[in-house]
Design a protein around this motif. Structure first.
Motif: not given
Lengths: 337, 337
Positions: A78, A95, A101, B64, B66-67, B70, B74, B77-79, B81-82, B85-86, B97, B278
């Motif tokens: 991140m 970006v 994937e 997208l 994002v803040p 960090t 985090v 946020m990462m999850e 974002a992914i 994207a997916t 981004l 997690q």
DNA sequence: CATAGCTGTCGAAGCGCTTCGACAGTGAAT
DNA sequence: ATTCACTGTCGAAGCGCTTCGACAGCTATG
């Protein structure tokens, strides 16, 4: 939507003049420039990205491929991503976020369509299947990570070999003889991401020179896995007094377990972590650590890429020198019993 | 670079026919379609993104934001974002981004330049300065998070009010009377990001109904801050037997400290975390938790956005129902002394 | 004084694609 | 047979910008 032509008309100049004011590619008299700039302001003009890309064959976009999985080094990823975005913006680039994937197809798609001018790849494997494509294309790219063969590629990474060596030196200097490396999850080694092996190699070879005995054990993150791993290590080498941890999510469990077993840190055992500074300072013991310079890596990657885009680039491998910060988790080895 | 015209020539049709094969906007005979598709294959044709954007006024890109910082959530946020994207890719969109750094200007720039067709904003504050811009523009957008005034906006978020209530119910049901909430860092409350307050409100009002006493303390992450906070709580309310933790980086320190103070989890005290699964499963005690459904949030956001882009959209607020998973960190309140 | 070399501006071509209207061909309905 | 609607294809316009060559009006040079 305001167009260049409208700005030109409003300012009483031709479209090309406005374009040159914007790009600075030809000299423009001060008075004209000011008139145009005022018109731009007043009309709230924003150049159309698509038209610009079409006419100039440059999109001013950098593609960033991040790993799809979120099982490791998430904060590092991140932080790199954010550093990339921030640095890119500072140079006038946006970006594009791609996930691993799509695999190699993403590379084809992006280079083929002119969506991006260049790309940054994270989480590069030793023998990554995207590399042949990158070598073929004339689109600039930078890898964060180090594949087996770097010919024709530009890479940025922490010098993990030196990192391993640094850890060995620090522990040796403190008088430790038996050390254990808590590595990444087995999957990381199987995936051949390289950095884990490089750390280990650096640590092992320096240890050999210094007379340290090294036990390496991969370890999934989490408390239970760490408990099992630690038990095995202490079983096999009860005299272990130094730990090097490369798996962020094993750090806190290790500390808790050591405490539970009555081994004081740093009096009885020393622990070095390879992790971002934030993790090292927030842990239950302030950890001696080698920082993973996520920001630097992202920034370097973008700057190299932009150098390449501007023709100043050279293919090369930049290994960032590791820095070990001594905090409260390492100390002299206890006297032998 | 291969162009549409070259494909057309190779296939012996006109450029427009190739375009229609690609877009499917007009019917094309099977034989022609196949011929064109073969030519596309053979020549390795990729449509030029810029030209496409210019001609169609659609970039097929979702921005997208994002803040920038960090310092919290985090992994979440990462999850997100992914997932964004997916999901976007699955619908034929790419993701741009942007960091919060540029602030409202980024919104202006992106909508003005046609760089993206729509945007997703994360980390929305209660009275976010980007909102007026979003309401003005006709570019679709979705917020992840909930501002104070949602009129004219589409939002996706976890129902943090219900989350708080759920935590209160679970602890009440187990017989706890005095509970403490370990909140986010003070900065989060000052920033008015909303979700922390909403959790607290939900928890407080449900607690009132159930006769629970609630003590709320914001807390920076990390071991030291948590130690201080816990000491204060136990000082003020020694009878506290239930904890609700909303700050990921306070979870593990709390567990360690409780252990150290000889309070067993879940025999003496119960702990509920509001965090990604997690984290809950990797902690030193498997934590009863309300999951933060990062993936769902990202997916929902994109799907709503695409619905809007296709004209099927409606402005509304989607609150995802929280789910509490009972694991090993909660149990019946100990009998009063 | 003619020539050369600047500087600042303009007009026009063209980047690769989408999309609209036109139209030839076909088969069905009158 | 004539009309009609439909299908499949084409040509051309144009999206908003960049960039090249041209050139007018200068100043410096021989």
């Amino acid at each position: 939507m305001v167009t260049l032509a409208e700005v030109a008309q409003h300012a009483g100049v031709s479209a090309s003049t406005v374009s040159y004011v914007l790009s600075g590619k030809r000299s423009i008299s001060v008075s004209t420039r000011q008139r145009v700039e005022r018109s731009i302001q007043e009309l709230g003009y924003h150049p159309n990205a698509g038209a610009r890309a079409l006419a100039s064959s440059r999109s001013n976009i950098i593609a960033l491929m991040v790993p799809l999985r979120t099982d490791m080094y998430v904060p590092v990823m991140m932080e790199i991503a954010i550093a990339v975005a921030t640095t890119a913006r500072a140079h006038g680039y946006d970006v594009l976020l791609l996930t691993g994937e799509e695999g190699p197809d993403a590379v084809r798609r992006v280079t083929g369509s002119g969506l991006a001018d260049a790309m940054i790849l994270m989480d590069v494997e030793l023998d990554d299947e995207r590399l042949p494509l990158l070598r073929e294309t004339d689109q600039p790219s930078v890898l964060i990570g180090l594949p087996a063969d770097t010919t024709g590629l530009t890479c940025v990474d922490l010098d993990f070999g030196a990192t391993g060596a640094l850890c060995a030196e620090h522990l040796a200097l403190l008088g430790h003889r038996d050390i254990a490396v808590i590595g990444e999850a087995p999957a990381v080694y199987e995936r051949h991401t390289g950095f884990a092996e490089r750390t280990l190699d650096g640590l092992r070879s320096r240890s050999r020179e210094l007379g340290l005995r090294v036990l390496h054990r991969p370890c999934e993150g989490g408390y239970d896995a760490m408990a099992l791993t630690l038990a095995r290590i202490l079983d096999e080498r009860p005299g272990t007094t130094g730990f090097v941890v490369q798996n962020e999510s094993a750090v806190e469990p290790l500390l808790a377990l050591l405490r539970q077993k009555g081994r004081a840190v740093p009096e009885d055992v020393s622990v070095i972590a390879i992790c971002p500074d934030q993790v090292a300072t927030q842990a239950s013991v302030r950890l001696t650590s080698v920082a993973i310079p996520a920001q630097d890596m992202g920034r370097h990657a973008v700057e190299h890429l932009i150098a390449k885009l501007e023709g100043r680039g050279e293919d090369d491998v930049v290994l960032i020198a590791p820095e070990l910060t001594v905090r409260a988790s390492t100390g002299p080895a206890p006297a032998a019993p």
